[in-house]
Structure formats: C-alpha cells, structure tokens
Design a protein around this motif. Structure first.
Motif, mmCIF file in Angstrom:
data_model
loop_
_atom_site.group_PDB
_atom_site.id
_atom_site.type_symbol
_atom_site.label_atom_id
_atom_site.label_comp_id
_atom_site.label_asym_id
_atom_site.label_seq_id
_atom_site.Cartn_x
_atom_site.Cartn_y
_atom_site.Cartn_z
ATOM 1 N N TYR A 114 -0.046 -5.530 -30.731
ATOM 2 C CA TYR A 114 0.063 -6.709 -29.730
ATOM 3 C C TYR A 114 1.330 -7.277 -29.845
ATOM 4 O O TYR A 114 1.633 -8.263 -28.952
ATOM 5 N N SER A 115 2.103 -7.105 -31.043
ATOM 6 C CA SER A 115 3.376 -7.742 -31.093
ATOM 7 C C SER A 115 4.603 -6.916 -31.792
ATOM 8 O O SER A 115 4.224 -6.013 -32.697
ATOM 9 N N PRO A 116 5.748 -7.017 -31.423
ATOM 10 C CA PRO A 116 6.908 -6.128 -32.179
ATOM 11 C C PRO A 116 6.732 -6.488 -33.772
ATOM 12 O O PRO A 116 6.991 -5.633 -34.463
ATOM 13 N N CYS A 138 0.928 -7.911 -21.902
ATOM 14 C CA CYS A 138 1.564 -8.685 -20.651
ATOM 15 C C CYS A 138 0.508 -9.863 -20.432
ATOM 16 O O CYS A 138 1.001 -10.839 -19.625
ATOM 17 N N SER A 139 -0.665 -10.022 -21.186
ATOM 18 C CA SER A 139 -1.578 -11.238 -20.989
ATOM 19 C C SER A 139 -1.013 -12.184 -21.825
ATOM 20 O O SER A 139 -1.104 -13.365 -21.593
ATOM 21 N N TYR A 140 -0.083 -11.984 -22.787
ATOM 22 C CA TYR A 140 0.322 -12.835 -23.676
ATOM 23 C C TYR A 140 1.517 -13.091 -23.670
ATOM 24 O O TYR A 140 2.403 -14.278 -23.989
ATOM 25 N N GLY A 141 2.643 -12.370 -22.543
ATOM 26 C CA GLY A 141 4.064 -12.523 -22.212
ATOM 27 C C GLY A 141 4.640 -11.331 -21.672
ATOM 28 O O GLY A 141 3.882 -10.652 -20.815
ATOM 29 N N PHE A 168 -1.071 1.390 -20.486
ATOM 30 C CA PHE A 168 -0.665 1.337 -19.138
ATOM 31 C C PHE A 168 -1.414 0.954 -17.993
ATOM 32 O O PHE A 168 -2.613 1.862 -17.931
ATOM 33 N N LYS A 169 -1.178 -0.001 -17.041
ATOM 34 C CA LYS A 169 -2.242 0.090 -15.932
ATOM 35 C C LYS A 169 -1.464 0.473 -14.620
ATOM 36 O O LYS A 169 -2.129 0.606 -13.669
ATOM 37 N N ASN A 170 -0.176 0.822 -14.640
ATOM 38 C CA ASN A 170 0.416 1.154 -13.448
ATOM 39 C C ASN A 170 1.781 1.947 -13.860
ATOM 40 O O ASN A 170 2.285 2.003 -14.737
ATOM 41 N N VAL A 171 2.238 2.634 -12.590
ATOM 42 C CA VAL A 171 3.399 3.590 -12.969
ATOM 43 C C VAL A 171 4.728 2.768 -13.275
ATOM 44 O O VAL A 171 5.494 3.175 -14.227
ATOM 45 N N ASP A 172 4.774 1.638 -12.640
ATOM 46 C CA ASP A 172 5.941 0.887 -12.943
ATOM 47 C C ASP A 172 6.119 0.367 -14.352
ATOM 48 O O ASP A 172 7.117 0.480 -14.932
#
Ligand code: G3P
Length: 221
Positions: A114-116, A138-141, A168-172
């Motif tokens: 969840y983090s680098p 993406c829920s955290y930043g 991933f939730k979408n193509v973008d």
C-alpha cells in the motif's frame, strides 16, 4: 514488459489467452475463493490452460513465518517449479520469509503493498516482483502517482525488483502505469476486455463491411 491476468477464473483465462499474448496469471486467496473450486483443482486447471512459458503466481495463506515457508514450498512445487512465483505479503513475517524463500531457489512477488516504502523494503529483502495495490492506494492518496514514483526510485538505485502493479479498477489506471514504463501489471479480465474493445472500432468495421457489400455485392475480398 509482462502482462498478467489477475484471476482464478480458468474459463476467462482460456478465452483471453486465445487472442492475447498473456505472460501468466496471478491469484490471491480471495480470488481463489471466487472460483468456487478447491485450490488444488484451480492449480491443476491453470497448469492445463497455461503453457510453461506463462507464469503461475500464487499466494501463501498463512500469516506466520513457518507457515509462509511451508506454503511457499508447496507453491514452488506446482508444475515442477517451472515459471512459478510465490506471492508473500509485506508483513513483518513476510519480509522475514522473503530472503529465505529466495535462498531456497524460488521466485518471489511481494504483495499487499500500500506504500512505496513497503515496496522499497521488499525490494531490499530480495523480492523479484513488487505488487502495489494501485486502486486501493487511491483511497489513501495518489495511488497511480506513488507507483510511478516507485518505478523511478527502483531504477535510480538499480534495484532488480520489478513493479507488478495490481488492483486496477479501470482502464485509465492501467494506461497511466503502462505510459510510465511500469515493467509488469496484473489486471482482472473485465478491465483487460475493456482495454481491447472500443465501440469506435466496432462501428468502423460495420462501415467497412457495409460499404464493401454495397459496392461489390459480397462480404469478402
Ligand atoms: O491480486 C492482488 C490485487 O490485484 C487485489 O486487487 O481488486 O482486490 O483490489 P483488488
């Protein structure tokens, strides 16, 4: 770069592999349960559907160090260990287990990232792949931005671990990681299909066919 399917749905995997050069399959415990099949059966089916050039990347379930090591051995024996990668979470126990599993000759994908910073330590521990959960991050930043930065950080240090972006939730989201040079991604079947299919292409094909038939009275060259 490597493109994996994140699924244990062997029918979907078979369908996608029929027309796309897929590099393998990743699963996790939740994905396995969604198959509605026993794990042993899923592994047998994956061995049947995939060629030996396509990787099977499967996750340990136990959370304790000894359990992770035992399950890593089990996973590493699938298909005689050929192109098999063991997924180990980046918990304290998992980070302790990663160099040991590597030392025993298996390839490792560090997961649940969840983090680098978690990814950095998994790379230091010797993981071959690092799986940041892009959409969940993406829920955290800025999940996408953090993973792009991770790819750059690893390159800057010349660390061998490859980012295998996941969740991933979408193509973008996939598009942005590919554009940034992410060396591997694992994507669910519905998002892969959305990457390939575009309504504009279907409309163009219909126009070509219709114009051709009107002009020449047939549907082939
Ligand atoms: O395999 C790990 C990752 O892909 C999880 O994805 O969709 O549960 O966030 P998701």
């Amino acid at each position: 770069m490597e493109f994996f399917i994140d699924s244990a749905d062997t029918e979907a995997i078979r369908e996608l592999c029929a027309y796309l050069p897929i590099d393998g399959v990743t699963t996790n415990p939740t994905i396995m349960t969604k198959s509605g099949k026993e794990p042993e059966r899923v592994f047998d089916e994956l061995c049947e559907v995939l060629t030996e050039d396509q990787k099977i990347i499967a996750q340990v379930v136990s959370a304790d160090y000894e359990g992770i090591l035992a399950e890593a051995e089990k996973i590493a024996s699938i298909r005689g260990g050929r192109n098999v990668v063991v997924k180990i979470p980046v918990t304290r126990e998992g980070l302790r287990a990663i160099p040991v599993v590597k030392g025993r000759g298996a390839s490792v994908l560090a997961t649940g990232i969840y983090s680098p910073d978690q990814a950095f330590w998994a790379a230091k521990a010797g993981a071959d792949y690092l799986a940041p959960y892009v959409n969940r991050m993406c829920s955290y930043g800025d999940g996408v931005g953090q993973v792009v930065e991770l790819v750059q950080t690893l390159a800057r240090y010349g660390m061998g671990a490859k980012v295998c972006a996941a969740s991933f939730k979408n193509v973008d989201q996939v598009h942005q990681l590919l554009a940034a040079g992410c060396p591997a991604v694992t994507v669910a079947p519905d998002v892969i299909r959305a990457m390939v299919g575009h309504p504009g292409t279907a409309i163009a094909m219909e126009e070509f066919a219709s114009d051709w038939e009107k002009a020449y009275g047939r549907t082939s060259l």
